[in-house]
Design a protein around this motif. Structure first.
Motif, PDB file in Angstrom:
ATOM      1  N   LEU A  57     -10.083   4.801  -1.102  1.00  0.00           N
ATOM      2  CA  LEU A  57      -8.690   5.028  -0.754  1.00  0.00           C
ATOM      3  C   LEU A  57      -8.584   6.147   0.274  1.00  0.00           C
ATOM      4  O   LEU A  57      -9.494   6.979   0.412  1.00  0.00           O
ATOM      5  CB  LEU A  57      -7.888   5.404  -2.002  1.00  0.00           C
ATOM      6  CG  LEU A  57      -7.852   4.382  -3.135  1.00  0.00           C
ATOM      7  CD1 LEU A  57      -7.101   4.952  -4.337  1.00  0.00           C
ATOM      8  CD2 LEU A  57      -7.216   3.074  -2.679  1.00  0.00           C
ATOM      9  N   GLY A  58      -7.482   6.182   0.992  1.00  0.00           N
ATOM     10  CA  GLY A  58      -7.246   7.265   1.929  1.00  0.00           C
ATOM     11  C   GLY A  58      -7.203   8.600   1.200  1.00  0.00           C
ATOM     12  O   GLY A  58      -6.600   8.722   0.140  1.00  0.00           O
ATOM     13  N   GLY A  59      -7.843   9.608   1.767  1.00  0.00           N
ATOM     14  CA  GLY A  59      -7.898  10.912   1.146  1.00  0.00           C
ATOM     15  C   GLY A  59      -8.966  11.063   0.082  1.00  0.00           C
ATOM     16  O   GLY A  59      -9.163  12.157  -0.444  1.00  0.00           O
ATOM     17  N   GLU A  60      -9.673   9.990  -0.252  1.00  0.00           N
ATOM     18  CA  GLU A  60     -10.720  10.064  -1.271  1.00  0.00           C
ATOM     19  C   GLU A  60     -11.972  10.720  -0.683  1.00  0.00           C
ATOM     20  O   GLU A  60     -12.343  10.456   0.471  1.00  0.00           O
ATOM     21  CB  GLU A  60     -11.053   8.665  -1.775  1.00  0.00           C
ATOM     22  CG  GLU A  60     -12.083   8.616  -2.880  1.00  0.00           C
ATOM     23  CD  GLU A  60     -12.326   7.204  -3.389  1.00  0.00           C
ATOM     24  OE1 GLU A  60     -13.406   6.970  -3.962  1.00  0.00           O
ATOM     25  OE2 GLU A  60     -11.435   6.340  -3.215  1.00  0.00           O
ATOM     26  N   THR A  77      -8.341   6.589   5.711  1.00  0.00           N
ATOM     27  CA  THR A  77      -7.469   5.498   5.276  1.00  0.00           C
ATOM     28  C   THR A  77      -8.252   4.666   4.278  1.00  0.00           C
ATOM     29  O   THR A  77      -9.438   4.919   4.044  1.00  0.00           O
ATOM     30  CB  THR A  77      -7.002   4.650   6.474  1.00  0.00           C
ATOM     31  OG1 THR A  77      -6.038   3.683   6.034  1.00  0.00           O
ATOM     32  CG2 THR A  77      -8.168   3.924   7.129  1.00  0.00           C
ATOM     33  N   SER A  78      -7.590   3.681   3.673  1.00  0.00           N
ATOM     34  CA  SER A  78      -8.296   2.842   2.706  1.00  0.00           C
ATOM     35  C   SER A  78      -9.145   1.801   3.433  1.00  0.00           C
ATOM     36  O   SER A  78      -8.818   1.353   4.535  1.00  0.00           O
ATOM     37  CB  SER A  78      -7.305   2.160   1.772  1.00  0.00           C
ATOM     38  OG  SER A  78      -6.388   1.360   2.497  1.00  0.00           O
ATOM     39  N   ASP A 108      -3.731   1.025   4.047  1.00  0.00           N
ATOM     40  CA  ASP A 108      -3.495   2.471   4.066  1.00  0.00           C
ATOM     41  C   ASP A 108      -3.044   2.971   2.693  1.00  0.00           C
ATOM     42  O   ASP A 108      -2.065   3.717   2.564  1.00  0.00           O
ATOM     43  CB  ASP A 108      -2.465   2.843   5.138  1.00  0.00           C
ATOM     44  CG  ASP A 108      -2.517   4.343   5.494  1.00  0.00           C
ATOM     45  OD1 ASP A 108      -3.607   4.930   5.363  1.00  0.00           O
ATOM     46  OD2 ASP A 108      -1.481   4.900   5.878  1.00  0.00           O
ATOM     47  N   GLU A 109      -3.773   2.572   1.664  1.00  0.00           N
ATOM     48  CA  GLU A 109      -3.490   3.026   0.305  1.00  0.00           C
ATOM     49  C   GLU A 109      -4.178   4.360   0.063  1.00  0.00           C
ATOM     50  O   GLU A 109      -5.351   4.539   0.422  1.00  0.00           O
ATOM     51  CB  GLU A 109      -3.976   1.986  -0.716  1.00  0.00           C
ATOM     52  CG  GLU A 109      -3.254   0.658  -0.593  1.00  0.00           C
ATOM     53  CD  GLU A 109      -3.813  -0.400  -1.514  1.00  0.00           C
ATOM     54  OE1 GLU A 109      -3.119  -1.413  -1.747  1.00  0.00           O
ATOM     55  OE2 GLU A 109      -4.951  -0.217  -2.012  1.00  0.00           O
ATOM     56  N   TRP A 110      -3.448   5.287  -0.577  1.00  0.00           N
ATOM     57  CA  TRP A 110      -3.939   6.660  -0.687  1.00  0.00           C
ATOM     58  C   TRP A 110      -4.163   7.078  -2.132  1.00  0.00           C
ATOM     59  O   TRP A 110      -3.482   6.617  -3.054  1.00  0.00           O
ATOM     60  CB  TRP A 110      -2.940   7.619  -0.028  1.00  0.00           C
ATOM     61  CG  TRP A 110      -3.197   7.723   1.440  1.00  0.00           C
ATOM     62  CD1 TRP A 110      -2.967   6.763   2.381  1.00  0.00           C
ATOM     63  CD2 TRP A 110      -3.754   8.836   2.122  1.00  0.00           C
ATOM     64  NE1 TRP A 110      -3.359   7.201   3.615  1.00  0.00           N
ATOM     65  CE2 TRP A 110      -3.845   8.484   3.492  1.00  0.00           C
ATOM     66  CE3 TRP A 110      -4.189  10.084   1.730  1.00  0.00           C
ATOM     67  CZ2 TRP A 110      -4.350   9.337   4.451  1.00  0.00           C
ATOM     68  CZ3 TRP A 110      -4.690  10.950   2.685  1.00  0.00           C
ATOM     69  CH2 TRP A 110      -4.772  10.581   4.034  1.00  0.00           C
ATOM     70  N   ARG A 282      -2.769  16.983   1.246  1.00  0.00           N
ATOM     71  CA  ARG A 282      -3.453  16.049   2.145  1.00  0.00           C
ATOM     72  C   ARG A 282      -4.708  16.697   2.713  1.00  0.00           C
ATOM     73  O   ARG A 282      -4.636  17.739   3.378  1.00  0.00           O
ATOM     74  CB  ARG A 282      -2.513  15.657   3.286  1.00  0.00           C
ATOM     75  CG  ARG A 282      -3.121  14.734   4.346  1.00  0.00           C
ATOM     76  CD  ARG A 282      -2.142  14.555   5.495  1.00  0.00           C
ATOM     77  NE  ARG A 282      -2.707  13.819   6.625  1.00  0.00           N
ATOM     78  CZ  ARG A 282      -2.599  12.504   6.792  1.00  0.00           C
ATOM     79  NH1 ARG A 282      -1.940  11.782   5.903  1.00  0.00           N
ATOM     80  NH2 ARG A 282      -3.121  11.911   7.845  1.00  0.00           N
TER      81      ARG A 282
END
Length: 515
Positions: A57-60, A77-78, A108-110, A282
């Motif tokens: 996922l985005g931010g992972e 991004t995802s 774009d799943e976060w 973020r």
């Protein structure tokens, strides 16, 4: 009014900044593939925590920090991890390095963000850890991990936090656009940094050639305690030590760090990244990058996902390869040539310069040094570039260090004014690399010597201990035998056996005589 000081030397090259400031910051979008180097900063590269085929996922977090002098890497991004392999990276060496290749899925799943509810009342240690976990490294220079700067040594309190909004190198306007359009985030991040450092005086230094940014910052800083300090434009006023001298009139001693005199410097881009990490939860997954030069028809500043191939940005900016002589990462003074447009944007990528030959001519062949002394006059670090040049050519490392080679910030001012067109900075960089390599070799040799001596000592100790145990067993056996024998020979089993044998022999002899 705060008194403004000056530093030795410096130059005034043509700025070439207006072309890329015609439009506001534009989103660069999501490319087909993202290439994320595990090393995007000074220090240890991060260690991958994902495998090919894994969806993220985005931010992972996809690579974890390897020690204190390291920061993690996050997915912008995802998408799906395609590979963890060596790919070309933007570096003067032109070599490849370990990268995580991510294919975005368009959703774009976060991952769930983790902001601080009230950062100005939070524990500074927890904030420092959060900043480190967000992957933030300096975004205006070499990329020093921000959390390390926020952890000064005991007994070295910080009196002044300097936020560097100078951006003095020609062509580059990424920080200028950030300060114009996102001044509130810069001030917010600056206050968070100050809170972590114990609330020192906060000075934001900016050159007077950025009037729109100055106005935006002063408006955002009203009532905050952050002082916006404007000073005359001169290159390289954005150098850390030069900026300290401009604002405070103090010089950082040779071989020392700003923290040794109670100062910490952070870039405005770093301050904005801290705001997003702490307030919005973020991590650092994008940055603003200037794309400029006469070989592009749409120069400007783009917000780019980290890992975006340079080729993607060039297409957005209307790149014409037929008139471009070389691709420069950074500005014309301190930048370096990138040979592969598939190299990605990383945390320190503040500019892509695409000049024509007329705009940035190929330097003519170097001539002999005429000892004019212009290089010494221009040097902002008050060094002797001519002597450093001679010692570099002769590989006299001892004299290079005696003449403070490592105080050179590689700004290129000496080469800029040299009438003989000698690439002075290239000599200095090569010499620094050789000296560092020699130091590393010496450290490895010393480490090997210590290991050998420790092994020899261990072998000798084990041999001594074995001999001592053998001697102890021998003494114990002798003591036991002596205790069992005493003065009574009948108790000696050997003597008893001899006597029994003699008795049997005598009995047999008697029996024979009777027959």
């Amino acid at each position: 009014m705060r008194r403004i000081h000056d530093f030795h030397g410096g130059i005034h090259p043509a700025e070439h900044k207006s072309d890329s400031m015609a439009q506001p910051i534009q989103p660069a979008g999501v490319p087909d593939v993202l290439v994320l180097p595990t090393g995007q900063h000074i220090g240890n590269s991060a260690l991958p925590t994902v495998a090919p085929g894994q969806r993220v996922l985005g931010g992972e977090e996809i690579a974890e920090a390897d020690g204190a002098l390291s920061v993690p890497c996050h997915a912008p991004t995802s998408g799906t991890v395609l590979a963890v392999e060596d790919r070309p990276v933007p570096h003067p060496s032109g070599l490849s390095a370990l990268c995580i290749v991510l294919q975005p899925d368009g959703r774009d799943e976060w991952a769930e963000p983790r902001p601080f509810a009230n950062p100005m009342n939070a524990d500074p240690l927890l904030l420092t850890q959060h900043i480190q976990q967000a992957g933030i490294a300096g975004m205006g220079g070499a990329g020093f991990p921000t959390a390390v700067k926020l952890s000064p040594r005991p007994g070295k309190p910080i009196q002044t936090l300097i936020i560097n909004g100078t951006e003095c190198e020609p062509y580059i306007t990424a920080d200028d656009s950030l300060m114009r359009e996102r001044a509130a985030a810069v001030i917010s991040g600056s206050l968070i940094l100050a809170h972590v450092l114990g609330n020192p005086t906060v000075l934001l230094g900016i050159e007077d050639n950025k009037p729109e940014a100055i106005a935006a910052l002063k408006d955002a800083a009203t009532g905050s305690g952050v002082e916006i300090v404007v000073f005359p434009t001169k290159y390289p006023s954005g150098g850390e030590k030069q900026l300290i001298e401009i604002l405070l009139g103090a010089q950082v001693p040779s071989g020392a760090l700003p923290a040794d005199i109670g100062v910490v410097c952070q870039n405005v881009g770093t301050a904005a990244a801290v705001h997003h990490a702490v307030v919005n939860g973020r991590p650092l997954v994008s940055r603003i990058t200037t794309v400029t030069g006469e070989a592009v028809s749409r120069p400007g500043n783009y917000e780019v996902l980290l890992g975006t191939p340079i080729r993607h940005l060039l297409a957005l900016a209307g790149y014409d390869a037929s008139v471009n002589q070389r691709l420069v990462m950074g500005g014309p003074m301190m930048g370096f040539t990138v040979s592969d447009p598939d190299c990605p944007i990383i945390k320190t990528s503040n500019c892509l310069l695409l000049p024509t030959e007329a705009e940035l001519p190929t330097p003519p062949p170097p001539q002999a040094c005429i000892r004019c002394g212009l290089c010494a006059e221009a040097c902002p670090a008050s060094l002797l570039p001519q002597q450093l040049f001679w010692y570099s050519r002769g590989r006299d490392h001892e004299r290079l260090e005696a003449h403070n080679l490592f105080d050179c910030i590689e700004c290129g001012a000496c080469a800029y004014v040299c009438p003989s067109h000698i690439p002075l900075v290239q000599y200095y960089r090569a010499s620094k690399a050789e000296i560092i390599a020699q130091r590393q070799d010496a450290e490895r040799a010393e480490h090997a010597r210590q290991r050998f001596e420790a092994r020899q000592e261990r072998i000798e100790r084990q041999a001594r201990e074995k001999a001592e145990r053998r001697e102890a067993r021998k003494r114990a056996a002798e003591a036991k035998a002596t205790a069992a024998t005493g003065d009574d020979k009948d108790s000696d089993p050997i003597q008893a056996a001899i006597e029994r044998a003699q008795a049997r022999k005598a009995a047999l002899a008697d029996a024979g005589s009777k027959d």
